[in-house]
Design a protein around this motif. Structure first.
Motif, PDB file in Angstrom:
ATOM      1  N   THR A 187      86.852 -16.565 -97.482  1.00 48.01           N
ATOM      2  CA  THR A 187      87.851 -15.911 -98.325  1.00 48.01           C
ATOM      3  C   THR A 187      87.704 -14.393 -98.191  1.00 48.01           C
ATOM      4  O   THR A 187      86.600 -13.861 -98.343  1.00 48.01           O
ATOM      5  CB  THR A 187      87.650 -16.313 -99.805  1.00 48.01           C
ATOM      6  OG1 THR A 187      87.697 -17.742 -99.907  1.00 48.01           O
ATOM      7  CG2 THR A 187      88.719 -15.712-100.683  1.00 48.01           C
ATOM      8  N   ASP A 188      88.800 -13.703 -97.914  1.00 46.13           N
ATOM      9  CA  ASP A 188      88.765 -12.249 -97.744  1.00 46.13           C
ATOM     10  C   ASP A 188      88.608 -11.524 -99.077  1.00 46.13           C
ATOM     11  O   ASP A 188      89.154 -11.950-100.101  1.00 46.13           O
ATOM     12  CB  ASP A 188      90.057 -11.751 -97.085  1.00 46.13           C
ATOM     13  CG  ASP A 188      90.163 -12.154 -95.625  1.00 46.13           C
ATOM     14  OD1 ASP A 188      89.117 -12.424 -94.997  1.00 46.13           O
ATOM     15  OD2 ASP A 188      91.294 -12.205 -95.113  1.00 46.13           O
ATOM     16  N   ILE A 189      87.902 -10.401 -99.034  1.00 44.66           N
ATOM     17  CA  ILE A 189      87.833  -9.463-100.155  1.00 44.66           C
ATOM     18  C   ILE A 189      88.771  -8.322 -99.778  1.00 44.66           C
ATOM     19  O   ILE A 189      88.580  -7.668 -98.753  1.00 44.66           O
ATOM     20  CB  ILE A 189      86.406  -8.939-100.373  1.00 44.66           C
ATOM     21  CG1 ILE A 189      85.446 -10.097-100.635  1.00 44.66           C
ATOM     22  CG2 ILE A 189      86.384  -7.929-101.532  1.00 44.66           C
ATOM     23  CD1 ILE A 189      83.973  -9.695-100.632  1.00 44.66           C
ATOM     24  N   PRO A 240      92.646  -3.811-103.796  1.00 46.17           N
ATOM     25  CA  PRO A 240      93.842  -4.092-104.605  1.00 46.17           C
ATOM     26  C   PRO A 240      94.994  -3.136-104.293  1.00 46.17           C
ATOM     27  O   PRO A 240      94.770  -1.995-103.891  1.00 46.17           O
ATOM     28  CB  PRO A 240      93.367  -3.922-106.049  1.00 46.17           C
ATOM     29  CG  PRO A 240      92.042  -3.278-105.988  1.00 46.17           C
ATOM     30  CD  PRO A 240      91.518  -3.400-104.605  1.00 46.17           C
ATOM     31  N   GLU A 260      82.121 -16.254-108.030  1.00 45.47           N
ATOM     32  CA  GLU A 260      83.521 -15.875-108.197  1.00 45.47           C
ATOM     33  C   GLU A 260      83.704 -15.062-109.477  1.00 45.47           C
ATOM     34  O   GLU A 260      83.175 -15.421-110.535  1.00 45.47           O
ATOM     35  CB  GLU A 260      84.406 -17.125-108.246  1.00 45.47           C
ATOM     36  CG  GLU A 260      85.876 -16.798-108.366  1.00 45.47           C
ATOM     37  CD  GLU A 260      86.760 -18.030-108.325  1.00 45.47           C
ATOM     38  OE1 GLU A 260      87.969 -17.871-108.486  1.00 45.47           O
ATOM     39  OE2 GLU A 260      86.236 -19.153-108.136  1.00 45.47           O
ATOM     40  N   GLY A 261      84.433 -13.957-109.381  1.00 45.39           N
ATOM     41  CA  GLY A 261      84.750 -13.135-110.547  1.00 45.39           C
ATOM     42  C   GLY A 261      83.771 -12.012-110.814  1.00 45.39           C
ATOM     43  O   GLY A 261      84.081 -11.078-111.553  1.00 45.39           O
ATOM     44  N   THR A 316      81.767  -8.593-110.076  1.00 43.67           N
ATOM     45  CA  THR A 316      82.100  -7.382-109.323  1.00 43.67           C
ATOM     46  C   THR A 316      81.167  -7.251-108.123  1.00 43.67           C
ATOM     47  O   THR A 316      79.953  -7.254-108.288  1.00 43.67           O
ATOM     48  CB  THR A 316      81.991  -6.133-110.218  1.00 43.67           C
ATOM     49  OG1 THR A 316      82.888  -6.279-111.314  1.00 43.67           O
ATOM     50  CG2 THR A 316      82.343  -4.873-109.445  1.00 43.67           C
ATOM     51  N   ILE A 323      86.035  -4.352-107.731  1.00 40.39           N
ATOM     52  CA  ILE A 323      86.592  -5.413-106.899  1.00 40.39           C
ATOM     53  C   ILE A 323      85.765  -6.673-107.151  1.00 40.39           C
ATOM     54  O   ILE A 323      84.578  -6.710-106.832  1.00 40.39           O
ATOM     55  CB  ILE A 323      86.545  -5.044-105.412  1.00 40.39           C
ATOM     56  CG1 ILE A 323      87.209  -3.707-105.235  1.00 40.39           C
ATOM     57  CG2 ILE A 323      87.100  -6.165-104.574  1.00 40.39           C
ATOM     58  CD1 ILE A 323      88.099  -3.515-104.105  1.00 40.39           C
ATOM     59  N   ALA A 356      84.614 -10.698-106.761  1.00 42.95           N
ATOM     60  CA  ALA A 356      84.517 -11.712-105.702  1.00 42.95           C
ATOM     61  C   ALA A 356      85.635 -12.732-105.913  1.00 42.95           C
ATOM     62  O   ALA A 356      85.788 -13.267-107.008  1.00 42.95           O
ATOM     63  CB  ALA A 356      83.165 -12.406-105.752  1.00 42.95           C
ATOM     64  N   PRO A 357      86.430 -13.001-104.887  1.00 47.36           N
ATOM     65  CA  PRO A 357      87.527 -13.965-105.022  1.00 47.36           C
ATOM     66  C   PRO A 357      87.056 -15.421-104.971  1.00 47.36           C
ATOM     67  O   PRO A 357      87.832 -16.336-105.225  1.00 47.36           O
ATOM     68  CB  PRO A 357      88.420 -13.643-103.826  1.00 47.36           C
ATOM     69  CG  PRO A 357      87.492 -13.063-102.815  1.00 47.36           C
ATOM     70  CD  PRO A 357      86.422 -12.349-103.587  1.00 47.36           C
ATOM     71  N   ALA A 358      85.779 -15.632-104.632  1.00 51.01           N
ATOM     72  CA  ALA A 358      85.222 -16.983-104.533  1.00 51.01           C
ATOM     73  C   ALA A 358      83.703 -16.876-104.623  1.00 51.01           C
ATOM     74  O   ALA A 358      83.153 -15.779-104.586  1.00 51.01           O
ATOM     75  CB  ALA A 358      85.620 -17.621-103.204  1.00 51.01           C
ATOM     76  N   SER A 371      84.191 -10.423 -96.858  1.00 52.53           N
ATOM     77  CA  SER A 371      84.593 -11.808 -97.062  1.00 52.53           C
ATOM     78  C   SER A 371      83.472 -12.579 -97.740  1.00 52.53           C
ATOM     79  O   SER A 371      82.332 -12.132 -97.809  1.00 52.53           O
ATOM     80  CB  SER A 371      84.958 -12.477 -95.735  1.00 52.53           C
ATOM     81  OG  SER A 371      83.833 -12.535 -94.888  1.00 52.53           O
TER      82      SER A 371
END
Length: 76
Positions: free
Chosen positions: A2-4, A7, A32-33, A35, A48, A50-52, A74
């Motif tokens: 999963t890409d970081i 925003p 996930e979630g 910073t 930013i 973590a998306p996963a 990622s």
């Protein structure tokens, strides 16, 4: 994987942004979630998350200029 991503829409497009710091190192486990990095725009910082969950892979070094929508790392 999963890409970081930096925003979009949080600052003016003509403002320069830099990757201020990574809060975790290459290969470290993140949830996930949480910073994982901070972007600095003038005197304001943006977190930013973590998306996963998984192992962090860093693609952009600290202090490099970044643009909205740019992939900076990622999660594997």
């Amino acid at each position: 994987m999963t890409d970081i991503v930096v925003p979009q829409g949080q600052w003016e497009p003509d403002q320069e942004a830099a990757l201020a710091t990574w809060l975790y190192g290459e290969g470290e486990a993140v949830q996930e979630g949480v910073t994982v990095a901070e972007i600095m725009v003038e005197k304001t910082s943006f977190e930013i998350p973590a998306p996963a969950s998984g192992a962090l892979s860093i693609l952009v070094a600290e202090d490099e200029i970044v643009t909205p929508g740019q992939v900076i790392g990622s999660i594997k």
